[in-house]
Scaffold this motif. Structure first.
Motif, PDB file in Angstrom:
ATOM      1  N   TRP A 258      -4.254  -4.333  -4.882  1.00 39.47           N
ATOM      2  CA  TRP A 258      -5.070  -5.125  -4.004  1.00 39.47           C
ATOM      3  C   TRP A 258      -4.835  -6.567  -4.114  1.00 39.47           C
ATOM      4  O   TRP A 258      -5.310  -7.227  -5.334  1.00 39.47           O
ATOM      5  CB  TRP A 258      -6.608  -4.657  -4.180  1.00 39.47           C
ATOM      6  CG  TRP A 258      -6.887  -3.277  -3.811  1.00 39.47           C
ATOM      7  CD1 TRP A 258      -7.008  -2.319  -4.973  1.00 39.47           C
ATOM      8  CD2 TRP A 258      -6.906  -2.316  -2.733  1.00 39.47           C
ATOM      9  NE1 TRP A 258      -7.063  -1.214  -4.262  1.00 39.47           N
ATOM     10  CE2 TRP A 258      -6.809  -1.076  -3.233  1.00 39.47           C
ATOM     11  CE3 TRP A 258      -6.300  -3.002  -1.377  1.00 39.47           C
ATOM     12  CZ2 TRP A 258      -6.901  -0.157  -1.996  1.00 39.47           C
ATOM     13  CZ3 TRP A 258      -6.451  -1.636  -0.421  1.00 39.47           C
ATOM     14  CH2 TRP A 258      -6.521  -0.579  -0.631  1.00 39.47           C
TER      15      TRP A 258
ATOM     16  N   LEU B 161      -9.930  -9.422  -2.414  1.00 41.90           N
ATOM     17  CA  LEU B 161     -10.893  -7.956  -2.735  1.00 41.90           C
ATOM     18  C   LEU B 161     -10.523  -7.710  -4.190  1.00 41.90           C
ATOM     19  O   LEU B 161     -11.344  -7.388  -4.871  1.00 41.90           O
ATOM     20  CB  LEU B 161     -10.067  -7.014  -1.586  1.00 41.90           C
ATOM     21  CG  LEU B 161     -10.694  -5.708  -1.636  1.00 41.90           C
ATOM     22  CD1 LEU B 161     -12.237  -6.146  -1.144  1.00 41.90           C
ATOM     23  CD2 LEU B 161     -10.132  -4.803  -0.468  1.00 41.90           C
ATOM     24  N   GLY B 162      -9.129  -7.693  -4.554  1.00 40.66           N
ATOM     25  CA  GLY B 162      -9.034  -6.974  -5.778  1.00 40.66           C
ATOM     26  C   GLY B 162      -9.071  -8.031  -6.788  1.00 40.66           C
ATOM     27  O   GLY B 162      -9.389  -9.340  -6.703  1.00 40.66           O
TER      28      GLY B 162
ATOM     29  N   VAL C 117     -13.833  -5.002   2.474  1.00 37.55           N
ATOM     30  CA  VAL C 117     -13.835  -3.764   1.936  1.00 37.55           C
ATOM     31  C   VAL C 117     -13.832  -2.673   3.398  1.00 37.55           C
ATOM     32  O   VAL C 117     -13.153  -1.827   3.188  1.00 37.55           O
ATOM     33  CB  VAL C 117     -15.407  -3.583   1.500  1.00 37.55           C
ATOM     34  CG1 VAL C 117     -15.755  -2.106   1.158  1.00 37.55           C
ATOM     35  CG2 VAL C 117     -15.348  -4.410   0.097  1.00 37.55           C
TER      36      VAL C 117
ATOM     37  N   HIS D  43     -10.507  -1.721   4.458  1.00 33.50           N
ATOM     38  CA  HIS D  43      -9.757  -1.017   3.590  1.00 33.50           C
ATOM     39  C   HIS D  43     -10.145   0.541   3.213  1.00 33.50           C
ATOM     40  O   HIS D  43      -9.739   1.206   2.350  1.00 33.50           O
ATOM     41  CB  HIS D  43      -9.287  -1.688   2.382  1.00 33.50           C
ATOM     42  CG  HIS D  43      -8.343  -2.957   2.746  1.00 33.50           C
ATOM     43  ND1 HIS D  43      -8.763  -3.998   2.909  1.00 33.50           N
ATOM     44  CD2 HIS D  43      -7.085  -3.015   2.899  1.00 33.50           C
ATOM     45  CE1 HIS D  43      -7.953  -4.930   3.058  1.00 33.50           C
ATOM     46  NE2 HIS D  43      -6.788  -4.458   2.807  1.00 33.50           N
TER      47      HIS D  43
ATOM     48  N   SER E 212      -9.057   3.984   0.609  1.00 35.21           N
ATOM     49  CA  SER E 212      -9.698   3.762  -0.668  1.00 35.21           C
ATOM     50  C   SER E 212      -9.733   5.322  -1.159  1.00 35.21           C
ATOM     51  O   SER E 212      -9.835   5.405  -2.286  1.00 35.21           O
ATOM     52  CB  SER E 212     -11.084   2.975  -0.635  1.00 35.21           C
ATOM     53  OG  SER E 212     -12.073   4.142  -0.044  1.00 35.21           O
TER      54      SER E 212
ATOM     55  N   VAL F 162     -15.264   0.241  -4.029  1.00 31.37           N
ATOM     56  CA  VAL F 162     -14.979  -1.165  -4.723  1.00 31.37           C
ATOM     57  C   VAL F 162     -14.783  -0.893  -6.508  1.00 31.37           C
ATOM     58  O   VAL F 162     -13.899  -1.314  -6.919  1.00 31.37           O
ATOM     59  CB  VAL F 162     -16.146  -2.169  -4.711  1.00 31.37           C
ATOM     60  CG1 VAL F 162     -16.059  -3.317  -5.348  1.00 31.37           C
ATOM     61  CG2 VAL F 162     -16.004  -2.507  -3.150  1.00 31.37           C
TER      62      VAL F 162
ATOM     63  N   ASN G 277     -11.598   1.527  -7.016  1.00 28.56           N
ATOM     64  CA  ASN G 277     -10.236   1.422  -6.544  1.00 28.56           C
ATOM     65  C   ASN G 277     -10.059  -0.159  -6.444  1.00 28.56           C
ATOM     66  O   ASN G 277      -9.057  -0.672  -6.871  1.00 28.56           O
ATOM     67  CB  ASN G 277     -10.326   2.150  -5.098  1.00 28.56           C
ATOM     68  CG  ASN G 277      -8.867   2.124  -4.831  1.00 28.56           C
ATOM     69  OD1 ASN G 277      -7.949   1.606  -5.027  1.00 28.56           O
ATOM     70  ND2 ASN G 277      -8.556   3.193  -3.932  1.00 28.56           N
ATOM     71  N   PHE G 278     -10.854  -0.886  -5.619  1.00 26.49           N
ATOM     72  CA  PHE G 278     -10.393  -2.149  -5.458  1.00 26.49           C
ATOM     73  C   PHE G 278     -10.831  -3.053  -6.696  1.00 26.49           C
ATOM     74  O   PHE G 278      -9.471  -3.722  -7.027  1.00 26.49           O
ATOM     75  CB  PHE G 278     -11.419  -2.868  -4.390  1.00 26.49           C
ATOM     76  CG  PHE G 278     -11.541  -1.818  -2.819  1.00 26.49           C
ATOM     77  CD1 PHE G 278     -10.403  -1.428  -2.376  1.00 26.49           C
ATOM     78  CD2 PHE G 278     -12.632  -1.836  -2.258  1.00 26.49           C
ATOM     79  CE1 PHE G 278      -9.931  -0.657  -1.283  1.00 26.49           C
ATOM     80  CE2 PHE G 278     -12.437  -0.805  -1.089  1.00 26.49           C
ATOM     81  CZ  PHE G 278     -11.325  -0.680  -0.436  1.00 26.49           C
ATOM     82  N   ARG G 279     -11.616  -2.994  -7.534  1.00 24.22           N
ATOM     83  CA  ARG G 279     -11.820  -3.591  -8.624  1.00 24.22           C
ATOM     84  C   ARG G 279     -11.896  -2.705  -9.701  1.00 24.22           C
ATOM     85  O   ARG G 279     -12.781  -2.868 -10.560  1.00 24.22           O
ATOM     86  CB  ARG G 279     -13.190  -4.405  -8.469  1.00 24.22           C
ATOM     87  CG  ARG G 279     -13.060  -5.674  -7.564  1.00 24.22           C
ATOM     88  CD  ARG G 279     -14.184  -6.460  -7.581  1.00 24.22           C
ATOM     89  NE  ARG G 279     -14.299  -7.371  -8.768  1.00 24.22           N
ATOM     90  CZ  ARG G 279     -14.008  -8.641  -8.796  1.00 24.22           C
ATOM     91  NH1 ARG G 279     -13.582  -9.117  -7.606  1.00 24.22           N
ATOM     92  NH2 ARG G 279     -14.129  -9.403  -9.870  1.00 24.22           N
TER      93      ARG G 279
ATOM     94  N   THR H 111      -2.908   1.209  -9.691  1.00 20.14           N
ATOM     95  CA  THR H 111      -2.711   1.534  -8.412  1.00 20.14           C
ATOM     96  C   THR H 111      -2.822   3.285  -8.114  1.00 20.14           C
ATOM     97  O   THR H 111      -2.204   4.047  -8.724  1.00 20.14           O
ATOM     98  CB  THR H 111      -1.494   1.179  -7.688  1.00 20.14           C
ATOM     99  OG1 THR H 111      -1.237  -0.091  -8.218  1.00 20.14           O
ATOM    100  CG2 THR H 111      -1.572   1.205  -6.323  1.00 20.14           C
TER     101      THR H 111
END
Lengths: 115, 498, 512, 346, 98
Positions: free
Chosen positions: B75, B79-80, D163, D166, D170, D179, D182-184, D307
């Protein structure tokens, strides 16, 4: 005036107040348990600011800020748990759970008979 | 992510982060083998790091963005969470690896009991890993968590010896750390509230010098200055460093304090540079000078060897605080902070581990009764002396290069500064000179008894690691005197340096 | 030629550095190996310097460069001037090592002593070979760090106090020098030494700043060159063992300061710019005052080493005086005195050490009738003393002769008075011990010395005699090409000081 | 309508600040802890008001529950340390029908005589008046500055649109879990490391004392525990599973299971055998290790560390959440118990 | 519409019981009576509130969860009350030192 006081601004203000309150407690109180409580309250203040920010605007609340708060709460509880364990350990060693601001023990070793 | 960043560098960044987290996790899961995991892991990670530096140096000129930015989980920035690899990061990673490896080899002999080893090694690797992740991270909230990890493991290591001083020092250190981290987090929250972004580089692009940035800067830099034991907030450092086990105090004085200044520098370069007002410069300068004088005077008065070293850290951090007002006038001189961190890291780790060896040999480290052991253990005294020379900033050591850069930047800044700032800048230059004189005084106080006449008693035999590691680190600090140009070349490729 | 030229310079440095570090880790009882290491190191260095000497004479260039920081380069270069000092220190190091081995027989902690001893010499040679001001300052401060342990070698509280005073002076001077060098670097960039000075091209408006920097440089080097008021560490440092006083305080450390002044005036500022900035006048007054003050204090000193120390304080100022006269003849006088004073003074210190070690003599008045018991050492002492006074055939006379010419040339006639007066004072404090030594009846009857083949330990005697002969040669063979005088004239001829109108320019070369 | 909500907000914030002030100003530690737990619950209400049910759940379970339990047990230990051998013999209390021959019988008899004495450890000196106004000035000033800064900020939506954009990729359809895992994911992994580190730190300080919590006589607690435990476990698992599409997730589930563990260790302390130290260590580290191991797959195959391949995202996240829940529950119980088990040093 | 009315009435009734419980907590002289006030009134109050919320629930699952909540609070309340009472009985009143 009314709509400017929506949760998006009110709760961050509350969070700031809690942070300051906790800071005051941390500076003033000597007992370790109270100081740990003060740190937790400061943490809650910061999280209130975060969640206040998340709730800003009429869009659904910002999940990233909420996820950060959740992570923050877990970090806070771990730090508190360790602090409490250290307090008990300190109490077992020194007999009291208070960090006296007394003279730095570093200069204790001047006299030959010092340990 | 610009196409010109080679695939291998992106992989290396991810691998560095994975190793920095994987090693401590393995050690925590299997503490009975933690020592072997630690030593093997650290040496492998140094090799990997050197390979990465090589890769970075020959790829960097070709890259348009100075830093390798890797979005974890695939990401991208807003976002990431992004990892951040550039010259500055690699320099700090190298310092961290060197001090940690030396500390580990030292700890092999220092931490004897098997039960104690099972507790020491996981925490030790967490400290090393936490600092690595701190240096790699490029996201404000992620920095908060890595700060917490590094601080908590440092506090646990300080309290490991279990004597009253250590636990008191650890408690005070913990409270200061928690306060520092929370104020850092509140600063990050303010920035997020204003810009809705947590990544440092993006923040750098958006940030101007409005009220939010000023308040966030005050909170974040204030919290970090607290953790870096800059003058008014240094009270926790002496007891914590003096009573901690020697490799731990070596790592604390050498690396943890330097990492805090790395973070201040990183935030400064990326986000808060436009906030550099003359008033802030004068304040930081005064803080630095006060730290320099106060730390040195306390070091001259302290009765125990490790306390002298601890107060010397307070003094040397005064140097770095002094560097910032000069940076405001002379932004191009920012590598001076890294040079100081590097030179001080190696030299101070050598001094503290040397002090640990002497304490182990003599049973105590009271200066007025340490003569016989000092006279007998020439190698350790040579390490103390060589490390001390780097702390004094005398030639052909890392400290000398750092002092040279600082004096040059100060005088260059003074030459073309507005008149009112000229007086202040000359004061900083004089303070730097005075600082190295004071350093000579308290280093001499540490080393002189070894030359005085008297009986010699080597005391309790110590392990080979404890004998040779201080010397190796001191030699590293001296060798850095010749390695100025390569380090400067590495630092050229750093984000935020326009 | 350039690449391996640089290697040769590094080899010269390493030839004393590496054995020094090895000796550190030698266990105390390995005397044989330590002596071997010491002497072989000294021998190798002599050979290498010899090769360098021939190379420089053939006009080749030797250069080694390493950038420490952007804008700061560590440069080693060998030119005629550096050879002068390098040859002097390597020859004397060989002799002093022999002397020290004999002197320290049976005393504790010799590995540490010889380790730092070798570091000192490497620093001294480094000073001689440094190619720019920053390298000079680096070796200057390394010399301080290496000499401190030797000053405090005996470990007595008094030695430690002397060491502390020594450090206070020299570390502060190092700092002042560093600040001055950085200022110069900011002004003119880091440039190598260039005969005639690389600052003379700067525009006149920087002259105010250059003057301040010049004064700072003079102050920095004055500490080690023991100019008043920064000289008081030298007599106090006499508490060190004799070889240390002999090599370091008579030759290495003190000369480093003087050599620094020479480099600053000749190769950084250039004598003309120094003159216009009135730096030469400041130095002139300082040197003159030091000469007189040193001689007077020497007169009052009772202890032999104290007297020699004050004599060194005054003698080194001759070199500064030569520079301050800013004329080619003055410079010749100053530079040649650098060598002559070194050789003569080391002879005197060796004799003092001999007297102290063999008969336990420390005071001047105890030297009555010592000539009967130790005729050879007394003869060396006489050669040294007369050389210092400056009797015609000896080396001292040549330097004073050229200094006199320089004074005339630079129309500073009062300097002649100073020279005459100081020669008188020299006579006043050297002749009485010489006469007492030979003629007077020994007051106290000394225990009959245990019959050894020679009057004292051979390792103390032979170096003394060798150095005494060395002190004689420059005087007698001044005309030779390779003598110190000849070499200095080559340096000066190479355009150091092409002051228009002086007879030097048309190459007549003043014969002795 | 939002006037009523505004009134609710003001009352709630006033209540929060009041409780916090009373808590920090009290001189009796037990009262401070109880007030702190109340503060935690009020905070949970505040989070619900800010439309953050997940955080309210976590705050109630972790902030008020676990932290409250830790505080109370710490107070008990401090009381035990401050005055272990108290007082004179006196009339013994009515016989305890179920009391097993625990080592604490005599201690219990002893401290029954002077109930008040036990609390000496639980009080602390009131704050000296000396530095009072300067501290108030500092913190008050800071509060005003913060509020002024916050007032200048405009009300952007933050990263919510990013968010939402996406969410489809996710692997879960609840924003916060997406979040977090996955994202963070990197933050969450380090957070697990932080919990583990707290456990290691507590263990490194020393061996845990005999549990001070004396089993209350009478059948009521064991009976209640027998009833509550299964429900707690089921709820925990439900929370874990619900996390993917509704408020819930690893941390809340971990806290509930942790609470169940604490309850179990409180109710029957002595018959509970110390777990094998090797298994305990691996259990505590498992969550984070599993997370990192799965993340490495992304390092070698995909663009970067952590990932998740698109189609496998949901199962991977579920596995990671299970591991995290077990580790967190285990660590929280270990933190409650205190030091490391004596078997470890054998 | 009926559901909202029913909810409002029941929740209000619940609140009355909560108020009574709180009043009892403040006014009653000793531990045991306060325990009664708390557990009895609050549980009943909660029951009414849960009943009130049931019409709002959107499905049997939600209703069952609400009932489960009520049952759990009942069990926890009873156990806690018993524990506090027993401790006070064996160790005497936990005196308050203000």
């Amino acid at each position: 005036m009314i709509e400017s006081l929506d949760p998006g601004t009110l709760y961050p203000f509350g969070g700031a107040a809690l942070f300051a309150l906790g800071l005051h407690g941390l500076i003033r109180r000597r007992h370790l348990i109270l100081r740990i409580l003060a740190v937790n309250i400061m943490g809650s203040g910061v999280f209130m600011v975060f969640l206040g920010i998340a709730a800003r605007g009429d869009a659904p609340p910002d999940p990233v800020a909420q996820a950060l708060t959740l992570t923050g709460i877990v970090v806070a509880v771990s730090a508190t748990a360790f602090a409490l364990a250290l307090t008990v350990h300190l109490a077992r060693l020194t007999g009291h759970a208070v960090l006296l601001p007394g003279p730095l023990r570093t200069h204790r070793g001047n006299r030959p008979e010092d340990p | 992510m610009s196409a010109t960043i080679p695939e291998s560098l992106v992989f290396a960044t991810g691998a560095l982060a994975a190793v920095s987290l994987g090693l401590p996790l393995l050690a925590s899961a299997w503490p009975w083998q933690a020592r072997r995991i630690g030593l093997l892991g650290l040496s492998l990670s140094i090799l990997g790091l050197l390979a990465t530096i090589g890769l970075f140096l020959d790829a960097a000129p070709g890259m348009d963005a100075p830093a390798v930015r890797v979005g974890l989980g695939g990401w991208e920035a807003p976002l990431g969470v992004t990892l951040h690899l550039d010259g500055l990061t690699l320099a700090m990673l190298l310092l961290n690896a060197l001090v940690a490896l030396a500390g580990s080899l030292y700890a092999r002999g220092y931490i004897r009991g098997s039960a104690e080893q099972r507790q020491f090694w996981p925490l030790w690797l967490w400290l090393w890993g936490g600092l690595n992740l701190l240096v790699l991270s490029g996201d404000a909230f992620n920095l908060y968590i890595t700060l917490e990890i590094a601080s908590l493991s440092a506090v646990a290591l300080v309290a490991l010896t279990g004597d009253t001083d250590a636990v008191t020092g650890a408690m005070r250190y913990l409270l200061i750390n928690l306060l520092g981290s929370l104020s850092f987090l509140l600063g990050a929250a303010l920035l997020y509230g204003e810009f809705g972004v947590l990544d440092l580089t993006l923040l750098g692009e958006l940030a101007g010098d409005g009220p939010t940035e000023r308040m966030a800067a005050a909170l974040m830099l204030g919290g970090l200055l607290m953790k870096a034991a800059v003058f008014p907030l240094h009270v926790w450092l002496a007891t914590a460093h003096a009573s901690a086990p020697a490799p731990v105090s070596g790592m604390l004085s050498g690396m943890v304090v330097a990492a805090m200044f790395y973070l201040i520098l990183r935030l400064w370069l990326l986000i808060f540079a436009p906030l550099g007002t003359p008033a802030l410069a004068v304040l930081l300068g005064l803080l630095g000078s006060a730290a320099l004088v106060w730390g040195s005077l306390q070091a001259l008065r302290a009765p125990r060897l490790k306390i002298v070293a601890a107060y010397s850290t307070v003094a040397q951090m005064g140097y770095i605080a002094l560097a910032f007002p000069i940076l405001i006038l002379q932004p191009a001189a920012w590598p001076v902070v890294v040079f100081f961190a590097f030179a001080h890291g190696l030299a101070k780790a050598a001094v503290l581990m040397g002090a640990g060896t002497l304490q182990k040999a003599a049973g105590h480290d009271r200066m007025n009764a340490l003569g016989p052991v000092l006279r007998a253990r020439g190698r350790t005294v040579f390490a103390l002396g060589l490390g001390g020379i780097s702390l004094m900033g005398l030639p052909l050591t890392g400290g000398f290069l750092a002092k040279y850069l600082l004096l040059e930047a100060g005088m260059h800044g003074a030459a073309d500064a507005p008149p009112v700032m000229q007086a202040w800048t000359w004061l900083w230059v004089v303070m730097v000179a005075l600082g190295s004189l004071l350093a000579t005084a308290y280093i001499l106080r540490m080393v002189a008894p070894a030359f005085a006449r008297g009986e010699r008693d080597p005391g309790v035999p110590v392990s080979a690691g404890m004998e040779w590691m201080p010397l190796a680190l001191a030699a590293g600090a001296a060798a850095m005197g010749l390695a100025g140009a390569p380090l400067m070349h590495l630092l050229e490729h750093t984000a935020g340096v326009s | 030629m350039n690449a391996d030229g640089g290697l040769l310079l590094l080899a010269i440095l390493a030839s004393s550095l590496v054995p020094g570090l090895l000796i550190f880790f030698l266990p105390e009882e390995r005397h044989g190996l330590r002596t071997l290491l010491n002497l072989s190191a000294a021998g190798i260095k002599l050979v290498l310097v010899g090769v360098l000497l021939l190379g420089v004479q053939r006009g080749e260039t030797f250069e080694f460069g390493l950038t420490l920081l952007p804008g700061v380069d560590f440069v080693l270069a060998a030119d005629a001037l550096s050879l002068l000092f390098a040859t002097l220190s390597s020859i004397l190091w060989f002799v002093t090592t022999l002397y020290a081995i004999g002197y320290l027989e049976g005393s504790p902690r010799r590995s540490r002593f010889f380790g730092f001893f070798s570091l000192c010499v490497s620093a001294t040679v480094g000073i001689a070979l440094s190619g720019n001001l920053i390298t000079f300052v680096i070796f200057y401060e390394i010399l301080t760090l290496a000499t401190w342990p030797l000053v405090v070698h005996r470990g007595t509280p008094e030695a430690l106090r002397a060491g502390r005073l020594y450090l206070a002076y020299t570390i502060t001077s190092g700092l002042v020098l560093l600040v001055a060098v950085i200022a110069l670097n900011l002004l003119a960039g880091s440039q190598p030494f260039e005969s005639g000075g690389y600052l003379r091209h700067l525009s006149p408006d920087t002259h105010g700043l250059l003057q301040v920097i010049g004064l700072a440089l003079i102050a920095g080097f004055a500490v080690k060159a023991a100019l008043i008021p920064l000289h008081s560490w030298l007599p106090r440092a006499m508490v060190a063992p004799a070889p240390v006083s002999a090599l370091l305080h008579a030759v290495a450390v003190v000369k480093a300061g003087a050599f620094g002044l020479v480099r600053t005036f000749n190769d950084v500022f250039g004598l003309e710019l120094a003159a216009t900035l009135h730096l030469t006048d400041v130095l002139l007054v300082l040197a003159a005052l030091t000469i007189l003050y040193g001689s007077i204090q020497a007169l009052r000193a009772h202890d032999i080493k104290q007297r020699l120390a004050f004599s060194t304080v005054s003698q080194v100022s001759y070199i500064a005086l030569g520079l301050a006269l800013a004329g080619p003849l003055g410079v010749v006088g100053g530079l040649v005195h650098l060598v002559h004073q070194g050789l003569t003074k080391i002879t005197l210190f060796f004799c003092a050490g001999n007297f102290a070690e063999t008969l336990g003599i420390h005071e001047i008045r105890e030297m009555r009738g010592v000539g009967r018991r130790m005729p050879l050492t007394m003869a060396a002492f006489t050669v040294g003393g007369l050389g210092m006074i400056g009797l015609p055939p000896l080396a001292g006379f040549i330097s004073k002769w050229y200094l006199g010419l320089g004074a005339l040339e630079g129309d500073a006639v009062w300097i002649l008075g100073v020279l005459a007066l100081s020669s008188l004072l020299n006579a006043a404090y050297f002749l009485p011990p010489i006469i007492a030594g030979w003629m007077a009846e020994p007051e106290v009857t000394r225990p009959p010395a245990h019959k050894t083949r020679f009057e004292s330990h051979w390792m103390l005697l032979f170096p003394t005699l060798f150095v005494a002969v060395l002190a004689l040669l420059p005087g007698l063979l001044a005309g030779l090409e390779l003598s110190p005088l000849g070499w200095v004239e080559r340096i000066v001829e190479r355009g150091y000081v092409l002051v228009p109108g002086s007879d030097m320019e048309n190459g007549t070369g003043v014969a002795p | 309508m939002n006037a009523a909500l505004l009134a609710f907000d003001v009352v709630l914030l006033a209540g929060l600040l009041g409780v916090a002030w009373r808590c920090l100003a009290s001189t009796d530690l037990f009262r401070a802890v109880v007030l702190f737990i109340t503060f935690g619950l009020l905070l949970a209400i505040a989070w619900v008001r800010l439309e953050a049910p997940d955080i309210a759940l976590a705050e109630a379970a972790i902030g008020a529950g676990i932290t409250g339990a830790l505080l109370l047990v710490t107070l008990e230990r401090l009381k035990h340390i401050m005055n272990p051998h108290r007082g004179d013999a006196g009339p013994s209390p009515p016989p305890d029908p179920v009391a097993s021959d625990t080592g604490n019988a005599d201690a219990e008899a002893r401290d029954a005589r002077d109930p008040g004495a036990g609390n000496v450890a639980l009080s602390c000196a009131p704050t000296p008046a000396r530095g009072r106004w300067s501290a108030v000035a500092v913190s008050g000033g800071l509060a005003l500055l913060l509020m002024a800064t916050l007032a200048t900020q405009d009300h952007g939506p933050g990263l919510q649109p990013a968010v939402a954009a996406h969410m489809d990729v996710s692997g879960v359809d609840h924003g916060i879990t997406a979040v977090l895992l996955n994202f963070r994911a990197w933050d969450t992994l380090l957070e697990l490391a932080m919990v583990l580190l707290a456990g290691l730190g507590a263990w490194s300080l020393g061996r845990h004392d005999a549990l001070p919590a004396r089993p209350a006589p009478g059948p009521v607690l064991p009976g209640a525990v027998r009833l509550l435990l299964p429900v707690a476990i089921v709820t925990g698992v439900y929370l874990l599973w619900a996390g993917s599409h509704a408020p819930g997730g690893a941390f809340q589930a971990g806290a509930v299971l942790g609470a169940a563990g604490i309850l179990m260790s409180l109710a029957r302390p002595h018959s509970l055998p110390d777990p094998d130290p090797r298994l305990l260590r691996i259990g505590v580290t498992a969550g984070a290790l599993l997370f990192l191991a799965l993340g490495l797959w992304g390092l070698f195959a995909g663009p970067a560390l952590l990932t998740w391949p698109r189609n496998l995202a949901y199962p991977l996240i579920l596995i990671i959440e299970t591991g995290a829940t077990l580790s967190i529950a285990l660590t929280l119980v270990a933190l409650f118990v205190g030091g490391r088990s004596p078997r470890e040093d054998a | 519409m009926i559901a909202d009315l029913l909810t409002a009435v029941l929740v209000l009734a619940g609140l009355v019981f909560f108020a009574a419980g709180t009043l009892g907590l403040l006014r009653f002289p000793d531990v045991y009576t306060r325990l009664h006030a708390l557990t009895k009134a609050d549980n009943l109050g909660l029951g009414l509130v849960v009943l009130g919320l049931m019409p709002q629930a959107d499905g049997p699952a939600m209703i069952l969860k609400l009932v489960l909540i009520w049952v759990l609070v009942l069990a926890a309340g009873a156990t806690a009350a018993h524990m506090v009472a027993q401790r006070t009985w064996t160790h005497g009143e936990f005196e308050r030192r203000e």
